[in-house]
Design a protein around this motif. Structure first.
Motif, PDB file in Angstrom:
ATOM      1  N   THR A 180      31.111  31.502 -22.458  1.00  0.00           N
ATOM      2  CA  THR A 180      30.208  30.424 -22.070  1.00  0.00           C
ATOM      3  C   THR A 180      29.864  30.457 -20.592  1.00  0.00           C
ATOM      4  O   THR A 180      28.880  29.875 -20.182  1.00  0.00           O
ATOM      5  N   GLN A 230      18.942  13.090 -22.414  1.00  0.00           N
ATOM      6  CA  GLN A 230      19.276  13.390 -23.802  1.00  0.00           C
ATOM      7  C   GLN A 230      19.263  14.900 -24.037  1.00  0.00           C
ATOM      8  O   GLN A 230      20.208  15.482 -24.571  1.00  0.00           O
ATOM      9  N   ARG A 261      28.318  24.736 -24.233  1.00  0.00           N
ATOM     10  CA  ARG A 261      29.780  24.737 -24.312  1.00  0.00           C
ATOM     11  C   ARG A 261      30.260  25.829 -25.239  1.00  0.00           C
ATOM     12  O   ARG A 261      31.351  26.378 -25.086  1.00  0.00           O
ATOM     13  N   TRP A 270      27.770  27.410 -18.980  1.00  0.00           N
ATOM     14  CA  TRP A 270      28.392  26.093 -18.945  1.00  0.00           C
ATOM     15  C   TRP A 270      28.206  25.422 -17.583  1.00  0.00           C
ATOM     16  O   TRP A 270      27.869  24.232 -17.502  1.00  0.00           O
ATOM     17  N   LEU A 320      37.364  18.492 -20.129  1.00  0.00           N
ATOM     18  CA  LEU A 320      35.985  18.362 -20.587  1.00  0.00           C
ATOM     19  C   LEU A 320      35.089  19.317 -19.817  1.00  0.00           C
ATOM     20  O   LEU A 320      34.167  19.921 -20.353  1.00  0.00           O
ATOM     21  N   ALA A 329      24.013  20.870 -22.886  1.00  0.00           N
ATOM     22  CA  ALA A 329      25.399  21.059 -22.467  1.00  0.00           C
ATOM     23  C   ALA A 329      26.291  21.263 -23.679  1.00  0.00           C
ATOM     24  O   ALA A 329      27.183  22.120 -23.684  1.00  0.00           O
ATOM     25  N   ALA A 330      26.020  20.469 -24.739  1.00  0.00           N
ATOM     26  CA  ALA A 330      26.829  20.613 -25.942  1.00  0.00           C
ATOM     27  C   ALA A 330      26.696  22.022 -26.512  1.00  0.00           C
ATOM     28  O   ALA A 330      27.667  22.619 -26.984  1.00  0.00           O
ATOM     29  N   LYS A 331      25.490  22.559 -26.416  1.00  0.00           N
ATOM     30  CA  LYS A 331      25.252  23.898 -26.950  1.00  0.00           C
ATOM     31  C   LYS A 331      25.872  24.951 -26.034  1.00  0.00           C
ATOM     32  O   LYS A 331      26.482  25.917 -26.486  1.00  0.00           O
ATOM     33  N   LEU A 363      23.011  18.539 -16.380  1.00  0.00           N
ATOM     34  CA  LEU A 363      23.346  17.224 -16.920  1.00  0.00           C
ATOM     35  C   LEU A 363      23.545  16.226 -15.790  1.00  0.00           C
ATOM     36  O   LEU A 363      23.044  15.099 -15.843  1.00  0.00           O
ATOM     37  N   TYR A 392      21.990  16.685 -22.327  1.00  0.00           N
ATOM     38  CA  TYR A 392      23.259  16.518 -23.027  1.00  0.00           C
ATOM     39  C   TYR A 392      23.351  17.494 -24.197  1.00  0.00           C
ATOM     40  O   TYR A 392      24.356  18.178 -24.396  1.00  0.00           O
ATOM     41  N   LEU A 393      22.274  17.580 -24.958  1.00  0.00           N
ATOM     42  CA  LEU A 393      22.260  18.518 -26.084  1.00  0.00           C
ATOM     43  C   LEU A 393      22.472  19.939 -25.600  1.00  0.00           C
ATOM     44  O   LEU A 393      23.208  20.729 -26.201  1.00  0.00           O
TER      45      LEU A 393
END
Lengths: 473, 513
Positions: free
Chosen positions: B476, B40, B50, B74, B466, B46-48, B81, B43-44
């Protein structure tokens, strides 16, 4: 000013050793043994306290004792090692008096060696240390192996002492003095005459014998194996550290005997690690490992590029790296021997005797794992930082080739350390030939766990450990 | 968030030990919860990452200039991840396979995750090294204690190879550290600081060699791969999965994140040689894979071949090659994990991995066969899977480098097809061997795991952007950008101080004169 107070640390140790011999005649029981153990520990603690209070008086006691905060730091490290040995070593009630008295004499020799002021003090310290160790090695005098080990040690260390004395005599003949300060001035003032070169060469051979540096290492595996496990730990840790400490004031020898010292260091690192590869008995493996570790310490010694400091410097250099390593290595190897002693009672412990202990005795085995990892110098153990500091001191001093030899050596050495772990953890307990595990008091187990935990925790804060080694300054 | 990624597995270890005192399932559940939580957070992160680089920097060991410096750009974030994801899979895979000493197994697994995460995130050379070594001991036990066959030997070989390699790496790091002290006078292992050190070409040569050996063992690069033959097949399923899925990526990551930026000139010098070495690895791995009689050995060599392919993309040093390399790292991590999972499942059921004892399983286990077919095709680069896009990018970049390399790289795909098909047909087609006993098809747990891997692979195949889109954005992935445009970078600091550290320290020898 010369006053008896300056040798108070030594006095406390020798008086209490004799006192313990006397007290031990009064009774012969388990509680007496515990009393003696605590008395010895208190004597060592008292000696440590007096060391701190008399520290910094410089050269005293007719030039025999060099008391600076630097030498105090080393002496405290050695005393804490001896304290650990006293508190953890298993001993039968009927021989407890001799055992603890001898350990205290060993501590005495270590303290003398850690703050030598002249060559005579070196000899005195080494003899006090060695003679106590001869007896400790052959302490189980009914066992042939033990006696043979003791005699081996006696003969070879005797040869070493002979070299040491003769070397000292030649040095005296050259410079007309035994004081290290004067010897240093003499050695730095003019090119060394042949006689002096020869004298110091013999001196180094003598020290090499005591340290078990290659090519004078042959006695080490036999003696380590024959000695009671905790005595072997003392030889590997405190005795070795004290002998290196006695060598430290002779850093001026790097001018004249640089090649000899680097050869000793390189050979020890390579040979010690290579010989360990084919060994199947644990204590012999640790003996070869200790040969290699002497090589690392000598590597640090060869990297010294400044005069002996009054106190440990705040930043890491060769001096601090050596003292740090004596502490780190000392606790790792002493812990390893203690853990082995707590797993198996017999004198000769082969790798097969460790089979499956990881499952049947998980706690002590986990401690052994930590100590072995620390000896191997893997990260997450303080041994890693010890090695890093030593090797970086060598890099900084330009000893790049020697440092790379050392790095390669430790890579080779990993093989036999891993073998211990494999036998400990990856073979099922059914494969284990019956061996009795000694009974172990909770206190000793707790001390072992605390040391192992310290090795791991301090690996995250090596600066803090160094701060402690410096005496919190 | 970065610290949290390291803390969760560590706290998970404590809970696993506590739960393990109750029963084995407790330990499994605790480890699984911890790994899902890490997933989890990863994932957060990675989202950041990005959008922007996430950084953390604390001075850790002042006397030695070691920083607790973590940075997630990134590429790092995606690899973290992947690590978190594969750890979840590793725990799920071992749910039934591991029956002995369950607690310690999961403790080592989580500790391994910590090590790998540190490697992917570290922005400090010493921290990187600590993470690197932290991977060794858990892996020693994961192979040696829960493996099959000559497991102790394999574990040993793995540790010796990796550790010896890392010693060379450490020597390079220490050298850089002292060069930096010689120039700035301040001890620092921080990568940003070390990157400013300009080395002469001879120095770069040595430093690069050190790193190349260290990372080349882990990846593995062609002549350094011999440990893999034993370690991959003999590890437990979770061990093989993590070794090929994650640990091999740490070697590749180290190469483009540390070795190449730190010694760009040496890399430029070695590049043609390295490209050919990677190319040779692709074919060598493929040929040997085809000749294997053991499923896991075949997968091991195919993995070696694919990682060499990734290295090819990295060594070509174009944007396209790099994007393909990163994409392929992820896809290969997923597809090889699935293959090892199936191989583990077969071994668990039949207690054999020899092709000679297998065959005709399609009839009894069509679902497993279908999965095997899909992942075998994925690993040979079926269009629609991430592997296809990754290979395509790498081949395209190889073509732009030199047509011969490009042609060879295309040919390699054919080779991959041969052994992948052998893997599938050898198990699921042909006559059933007489010794075949009852063979249950995949159960729900396995179906779930394999389906999710397949979905992820298809997702990557249909939407490769992606992964690759943020790679084009310098904001990034500064590391990647720095790496791919190295040859254009101006000299950052003119080197004036050429004195070596040793010469600046006054020694007793000088005093004597």
């Amino acid at each position: 000013m010369t006053s008896w107070i300056n040798v108070l640390p030594e006095a406390i140790l020798s008086v209490s050793a004799l006192g313990i011999l006397i007290i031990s005649t009064l009774a012969n029981s388990g509680s007496m043994r515990d009393l003696l153990r605590w008395l010895s520990a208190i004597a060592i603690a008292a000696s440590a306290v007096s060391l701190v209070y008399t520290s910094g008086t410089g050269l005293t006691s007719y030039g025999w004792v060099q008391s600076t905060s630097f030498t105090t730091s080393i002496a405290l490290v050695l005393l804490s090692l001896m304290g650990f040995a006293v508190l953890t070593s298993p001993v039968k009630a009927d021989t407890a008096g001799e055992w603890f008295a001898l350990l205290l004499f060993t501590a005495l020799g270590s303290v003398v060696l850690s703050r030598v002021g002249n060559l005579a003090a070196v000899f005195l310290g080494i003899e006090v240390l060695s003679i106590s160790l001869y007896v400790l090695v052959s302490f189980r005098y009914t066992s042939r192996i033990s006696l043979r080990g003791g005699v081996t040690y006696l003969v070879l260390a005797g040869v070493g002492s002979a070299f040491l004395v003769f070397g000292s005599a030649l040095i005296f003949a050259t410079y007309g003095s035994l004081d290290i300060a004067e010897l240093q001035t003499g050695a730095l003032a003019a090119p060394m005459p042949l006689l002096g070169m020869f004298g110091y060469g013999m001196f180094l051979v003598g020290v090499g014998f005591k340290l078990a540096a290659t090519p004078f290492h042959m006695w080490a595996p036999d003696v380590y194996e024959a000695a009671p496990t905790s005595a072997a730990g003392v030889i590997a840790s405190a005795s070795k550290g004290a002998t290196v400490a006695a060598l430290l004031p002779f850093a001026f020898l790097l001018n004249s005997h640089f090649l000899v010292l680097t050869l000793l260091s390189g050979a020890s690192m390579v040979i010690g690690n290579l010989l360990g590869l084919r060994e199947t008995r644990v204590k012999r493996i640790l003996a070869y490992s200790s040969v290699a570790h002497v090589g690392y310490l000598l590597l640090g010694f060869a990297a010294i590029r400044s005069a002996t400091p009054e106190a440990l410097p705040a930043t890491m250099d060769a001096w601090s790296a050596i003292v740090f390593y004596i502490a780190v290595y000392g606790f790792s190897v002493l812990g390893a021997f203690t853990a082995i002693g707590a797993l198996r009672t017999q004198t000769v412990v082969s790798l097969n005797d460790l089979h499956g202990l990881g499952r049947t005795k998980p706690v002590t085995s986990a401690c052994l794992l930590v100590f072995v990892v620390s000896l191997a110098g893997l990260p997450l153990s303080i041994g890693f930082w010890g090695k890093i500091y030593l090797f970086s001191a060598a890099f900084q001093a330009g000893l790049i080739k020697l440092a790379i030899i050392g790095l390669m050596g430790s890579a080779i050495g990993l093989f036999y350390y891993m073998r211990i772990l494999v036998h400990l953890y990856m073979v099922s307990p059914e494969m284990n030939p019956r061996g009795e595990a000694p009974e172990q008091s909770n206190f000793q187990t707790a001390l072992l766990i605390a040391t192992a935990a310290g090795i791991v925790v301090f690996s995250f804060f090596p600066d803090f450990l160094y701060y402690l080694v410096r005496g919190g300054q | 968030m970065l610290t949290l990624l390291l803390l969760i597995p560590l706290i998970g270890i404590v809970f696993t030990i506590l739960a393990g005192r109750v029963n084995a399932t407790g330990a499994r559940v605790a480890a699984l919860i911890s790994s899902v939580l890490s997933l989890q957070v990863a994932y957060l992160l990675a989202a950041k990452a990005r959008v922007q680089v996430v950084e953390l920097d604390r001075l850790w060991i002042p006397s030695f200039g070691v920083h607790f410096a973590l940075r997630a750009d990134w590429v790092s974030a995606v690899l973290v991840l992947l690590t978190a994801l594969l750890t979840v899979f590793a725990i799920a895979v071992s749910w039934k396979e591991i029956k002995e000493r369950v607690t310690s197994f999961h403790v080592w697994l989580l500790l391994l995750q910590v090590g790998v995460t540190i490697v992917f995130l570290a922005r400090d050379l010493m921290l990187f090294y600590l993470g690197w070594e932290l991977m060794i001991i858990p892996m020693l036990f994961l192979i040696g204690s829960w493996g099959t066959g000559r497991k102790e030997y394999s574990a040993f070989k793995f540790v010796l190879f990796t550790f010896t390699g890392s010693i060379f790496m450490l020597a390079s790091m220490l050298y850089l550290f002292y060069r930096n002290i010689g120039i700035t006078g301040v001890p620092s292992f921080h990568l940003d600081q070390i990157l400013t050190v300009q080395l002469s070409s001879t120095e770069q040569w040595w430093v690069f060699m050190g790193f190349l050996i260290g990372f080349g063992v882990k990846a593995p690069l062609l002549p350094l791969h011999t440990w893999l033959t034993d370690a991959y097949p003999n590890a437990s399923t979770a061990g093989s999965l993590l070794l090929s899925g994650v640990l091999s990526k740490t070697g590749v990551f180290g190469l483009f994140n540390l070795a190449i930026p730190l010694a760009p000139d040496a890399f430029a010098l070695f590049r043609p040689f390295l490209i050919w070495l990677a190319m040779a690895g692709v074919f060598y791995g493929a040929c040997i894979a085809f000749n294997q009689r053991d499923i896991k050995r075949l997968i091991a060599y195919s993995s070696f071949s694919h990682v060499s392919f990734i290295l090819l993309g990295i060594f070509i040093k174009s944007d396209l090659g790099f994007q393909g390399g990163v994409l392929q790292m992820i896809s290969h991590g997923l597809s090889t994990a699935a293959l090892f999972l199936i191989a583990g499942a077969i071994q668990d059921r039949l207690n054999t991995r020899e092709f000679a004892n297998l065959g005709g399983l399609w009839r009894v286990a069509p679902a497993m066969g279908a999965f095997m077919l899909f992942f075998a095709f994925a690993s040979l680069g079926l269009p629609g899977t991430g592997n296809f896009v990754g290979e395509l990018y790498i081949i395209a970049s190889a073509l732009s480098y030199h047509w011969i390399i490009g042609a060879l790289a295309s040919l390699a795909v054919l080779f991959a097809a041969i052994y992948s098909l052998k893997l599938f047909t050898g198990i699921f087609h042909g006559p059933e061997p007489a010794s075949l006993t009852a063979f249950p098809d995949t159960d729900n747990r396995e179906n779930l795991l394999l389906t999710s891997l397949a979905v992820l692979l298809i997702l990557l195949g249909l939407f490769p952007s992606l992964v690759t889109a943020p790679l084009k954005n310098a904001g990034t992935t500064p590391a990647a950008t720095a790496y791919s445009t190295l040859h254009q970078q101006p000299t950052m600091i003119a080197m004036t101080d050429t004195t070596t550290p040793a010469a600046t320290v006054a020694g007793p020898r000088e005093e004597a004169r």
